[in-house]
Design an enzyme around this catalytic site. Structure first.
Site, mmCIF file in Angstrom:
data_model
loop_
_atom_site.group_PDB
_atom_site.id
_atom_site.type_symbol
_atom_site.label_atom_id
_atom_site.label_comp_id
_atom_site.label_asym_id
_atom_site.label_seq_id
_atom_site.Cartn_x
_atom_site.Cartn_y
_atom_site.Cartn_z
ATOM 1 N N GLU A 39 -6.428 -8.173 -0.063
ATOM 2 C CA GLU A 39 -6.575 -8.130 1.410
ATOM 3 C C GLU A 39 -7.767 -8.621 1.188
ATOM 4 O O GLU A 39 -8.527 -7.236 0.557
ATOM 5 C CB GLU A 39 -5.641 -7.286 1.892
ATOM 6 C CG GLU A 39 -3.998 -7.482 1.972
ATOM 7 C CD GLU A 39 -3.834 -6.457 2.873
ATOM 8 O OE1 GLU A 39 -3.859 -5.925 3.922
ATOM 9 O OE2 GLU A 39 -2.386 -6.261 3.049
ATOM 10 N N GLU A 78 0.790 -1.002 0.105
ATOM 11 C CA GLU A 78 -0.104 0.260 -0.026
ATOM 12 C C GLU A 78 0.876 1.633 0.172
ATOM 13 O O GLU A 78 0.908 2.098 1.080
ATOM 14 C CB GLU A 78 -0.524 -0.108 1.171
ATOM 15 C CG GLU A 78 -1.951 -1.356 1.300
ATOM 16 C CD GLU A 78 -3.308 -1.565 2.011
ATOM 17 O OE1 GLU A 78 -2.937 -0.587 3.275
ATOM 18 O OE2 GLU A 78 -4.300 -1.592 1.741
HETATM 19 C C1 GAL Z 1 -4.470 -2.570 5.233
HETATM 20 C C2 GAL Z 1 -2.395 -3.380 5.116
HETATM 21 C C3 GAL Z 1 -2.823 -4.734 6.194
HETATM 22 C C4 GAL Z 1 -3.828 -4.557 7.584
HETATM 23 C C5 GAL Z 1 -4.832 -4.119 7.002
HETATM 24 C C6 GAL Z 1 -6.354 -4.381 8.353
HETATM 25 O O1 GAL Z 1 -4.232 -1.671 4.673
HETATM 26 O O2 GAL Z 1 -2.033 -3.350 4.126
HETATM 27 O O3 GAL Z 1 -1.285 -4.633 6.729
HETATM 28 O O4 GAL Z 1 -2.884 -4.083 8.218
HETATM 29 O O5 GAL Z 1 -5.410 -3.609 6.351
HETATM 30 O O6 GAL Z 1 -7.318 -4.104 7.635
#
Ligand code: GAL
Length: 692
Positions: free
Chosen positions: A330, A180
């Site tokens: 994710e 990110e």
């Molecule tokens: C994302 C990040 C992850 C984790 C996640 C939690 O933005 O890439 O490492 O922090 O959020 O929602």
């Protein structure tokens, strides 16, 4: 001179924002390994947070959850390089071997979002400085400067060390650069890089002064190094837009530094990506993805209440970065931990949202994360296991996602979402509108979604692409607010219309050039001749105004008065009588151009009016949905390719609904029974005519 020469390398990379890569032809899949599952399902796993004795249990439990993929490595820099130049990969060797033993595909993240303390302590010049001059400290993440040459060197080295070790590992199928990327920096190197960037972009300071119109508030610059680096505040709109071009170029170059380091060392079938964020505007994502293999992103529903149509628009945008299938890198197993009220998704919604991603072109669904670390900033985040190492109540639902996607994978392999409509998303326009909204509520994302919503629901398939994409295969192209329109884009749009395409422009389109300066002709600027009309004046509205005519209803926020200048321009909506400037004036005009047409919508229409407009635009372009009249809780999508057509129906509602299948549709899986799809259910079908 020396100073410029010193920055030559960065400047060359930052130089221009080169043209969009050609779209990759369909069909395709997001992994290039034909012997691997076509759809990845998995999770972020942080073996460095757990005793090795636990790994085997975790991996077994992941298999029991149906996962075939783990993503590891991002953030583990201090474990891989515990002190400067001393690498310790033995633990990672064992973690990857263990994952391989359990049959997982592995995606490796480079750890550069989280530099080790020895690095930030010894080289504080690598730390990020915010716009107020405050230097970041250790303990969080993304606290490095994106322009720091030293940081690039360290990043390149750790990425290369990893690639040397795991680049040809049979379990490793892909690489994620950093995590990110986003926040810019105001450290001295960033400021110097900004000046080099401007020099590269404009050549001479005179040219910059001309394009930015700096004979205004004494903004005139004698030299590039007088130009402040600013993201916010009272600044020239040309400067503020170029700030975004600069951050785009710098982040792209930052990511490419690592891409170049690992590419020669890794298997040619392994992908390289970087995971991006929800509607993130930190850089132009089309540019960032030019030299990446696939797009991937992190989709969270922070308040736990999905606006599924709007969320689908973001999936479509991610698909559009490369115009090919992507990875959902994710997503939340229930809830997040970073909003004021971290409500969990309701039972069934995690599965629903996984299928939505797939319906919009995801070839992977990875959850974040497996188990919360015993400490650290994210102990409250949703996870598949609890702190006791036992499955959370969400685990069976996620196991069901795995079963679904594993079963459907052979059918979904080599298919991609089908659409006859393209919507144009422009970072320049979004930035430029946002910095001078003129009406507080003119949120460019909301404006985009207000157009997208009825068009997606009624057409059941939309692609979101860059204004530079090849548009010839779409019957309808909609640019909700293409305010910054280059001459090149205007020419491409004109060619599209003259070739028989139907083009729709929303308010503010064609107002400014790519230095954010006003065109000397009003909206739609370079397309005014083609439209045979232009905007005489625009008005911010503090209350709704009615429109009458073929498209009757209500508008708010923004209204433009259009003036036809050619004979065959048809006014399809006029403002009602309110005793104001807009009374009776054209609000929407359209013109036939050969077999094609161009339509300009001068006002922000309310939902019902927009829905009527969408209906008439789709009819004009001869676009029919797969399942006419489907209940509004249904999301319908088609993925086609490899001689197959797959219909996906997701019931986002709390009740079962009947679904009238298209002729020849055959159930292939999911919750289809007695002509209905269950509440929060998903069903997929094959369709005849696989050549499409
Ligand atoms: C994302 C990040 C992850 C984790 C996640 C939690 O933005 O890439 O490492 O922090 O959020 O929602």
């Amino acid at each position: 001179m020396t100073r410029w020469a010193g920055l030559a390398l960065i400047a060359a990379a930052l130089a221009a924002l080169p043209a969009q890569a050609q779209p990759v032809p369909f069909p395709q899949r997001a992994t290039a390994y034909p012997d691997r599952p076509a759809i990845a399902v998995g999770v972020a796993w942080y073996p460095e947070q757990w005793p090795e004795a636990r790994w085997d249990t975790d991996l077994k439990m992941m298999r029991e959850t149906g996962f075939n993929t783990v993503r590891i490595g991002e953030f583990a820099w201090s474990r891989m390089e515990p002190s400067e130049g001393k690498f310790d990969f033995a633990w990672m060797d064992r973690a990857i071997a263990a994952a391989q033993k359990h049959g997982f595909m592995v995606v490796i993240g480079t750890p550069t979002a989280a530099p080790p303390a020895w690095l930030t302590q010894k080289y504080p010049d690598t730390l990020r400085i915010d716009e107020n001059g405050v230097r970041a400290g250790h303990g969080g993440r993304r606290h490095f400067s994106f322009a720091s040459k030293r940081y690039r060197d360290f990043s390149r080295r750790i990425a290369a060390e990893m690639a040397k070790r795991y680049g040809k590992h049979p379990a490793v199928v892909g690489w994620q650069i950093d995590n990110e990327v986003g926040p810019p920096s105001w450290d001295p190197e960033s400021i110097a890089a900004w000046h080099a960037f401007l020099k590269q972009r404009y050549g001479t300071i005179d040219e910059l002064n001309r394009r930015w119109t700096t004979q205004y508030w004494s903004q005139f610059y004698n030299d590039f190094d007088q130009v402040p680096l600013r993201q916010t505040g009272q600044q020239n709109p040309g400067l503020l837009l170029d700030f975004r071009h600069f951050t785009t170029a710098t982040w792209t170059d930052f990511v490419q530094t690592q891409v170049k380091a690992i590419r020669p060392l890794i298997d040619s079938k392994a992908f390289i990506t970087t995971n991006t964020m929800f509607w993130n505007a930190g850089f132009d994502h089309f540019v960032m993805h030019r030299d990446l293999d696939i797009a991937s992103w992190d989709n969270y529903i922070p308040d736990g209440r999905p606006d599924w149509v709007a969320n689908g628009a973001n999936h479509d945008l991610v698909r559009g970065y490369k115009q090919r299938n992507f990875w959902l890198m994710e997503t939340q197993p229930g809830r997040v931990d970073w909003v004021p009220v971290n409500k969990a998704l309701d039972p069934g919604q995690v599965r629903e949202m996984a299928w939505q991603a797939v319906a919009h072109g995801a070839d992977a669904v990875l959850y974040w994360q497996w188990r919360p670390a015993a400490n650290g900033q994210e102990t409250y985040h949703g996870a598949i296991l609890g702190q006791d190492g036992k499955p959370n109540p969400i685990q069976p639902e996620i196991a069901r996602v795995s079963t679904d996607l594993t079963t459907a994978a052979p059918l979904l392999a080599d298919t991609a979402p089908v659409a006859d409509v393209a919507m144009l998303y422009s970072y320049d326009s979004r930035w430029a509108i946002d910095m001078q909204r003129h009406h507080r509520d003119f949120d460019p994302i909301k404006a985009f979604i207000d157009f997208y919503r009825p068009i997606r629901v009624q057409s059941q398939g939309v692609h979101v692409v860059s204004p530079e994409a090849d548009l010839s295969r779409y019957r309808l192209v909609v640019a909700p607010n293409l305010m910054v329109m280059t001459q090149k884009e205007a020419t491409a749009l004109e060619t599209y219309v003259r070739g028989g395409g139907h083009l729709v422009l929303g308010p503010r389109s064609g107002m400014r050039d790519d230095a954010n300066a006003l065109y000397p002709v009003t909206q739609p600027g370079p397309l005014a001749d083609l439209l045979g009309a232009n905007v005489a004046q625009y008005y911010a509205l503090d209350e709704g105004v009615s429109v009458t005519g073929e498209i009757a209803g209500k508008v708010s926020i923004w209204a433009e008065e259009l003036v036809p200048t050619a004979a065959n321009v048809r006014t399809i909506a006029r403002y009602g009588d309110k005793g104001g400037w807009l009374d009776g004036k054209p609000a929407i005009v359209t013109r036939k151009v050969g077999a094609g047409s161009i339509t300009y919508v001068g006002a922000w229409l309310d939902a019902a009016t927009m829905s009527k407009l969408a209906e008439s635009l789709l009819a004009q372009a001869n676009i029919a949905p797969l399942i006419p009249g489907a209940h509004p809780d249904f999301e319908i999508a088609e993925r086609a390719g490899g001689g197959k057509r797959v219909l996906i129906a997701i019931n986002h509602g709390k009740e079962a609904h009947a679904l009238a299948l298209p002729p020849g549709a055959k159930p292939a899986g999911g919750d289809w029974a007695n002509g209905e799809v269950a509440a929060h259910g998903v069903a997929w079908f094959t369709l005849p005519g696989g050549a499409k």
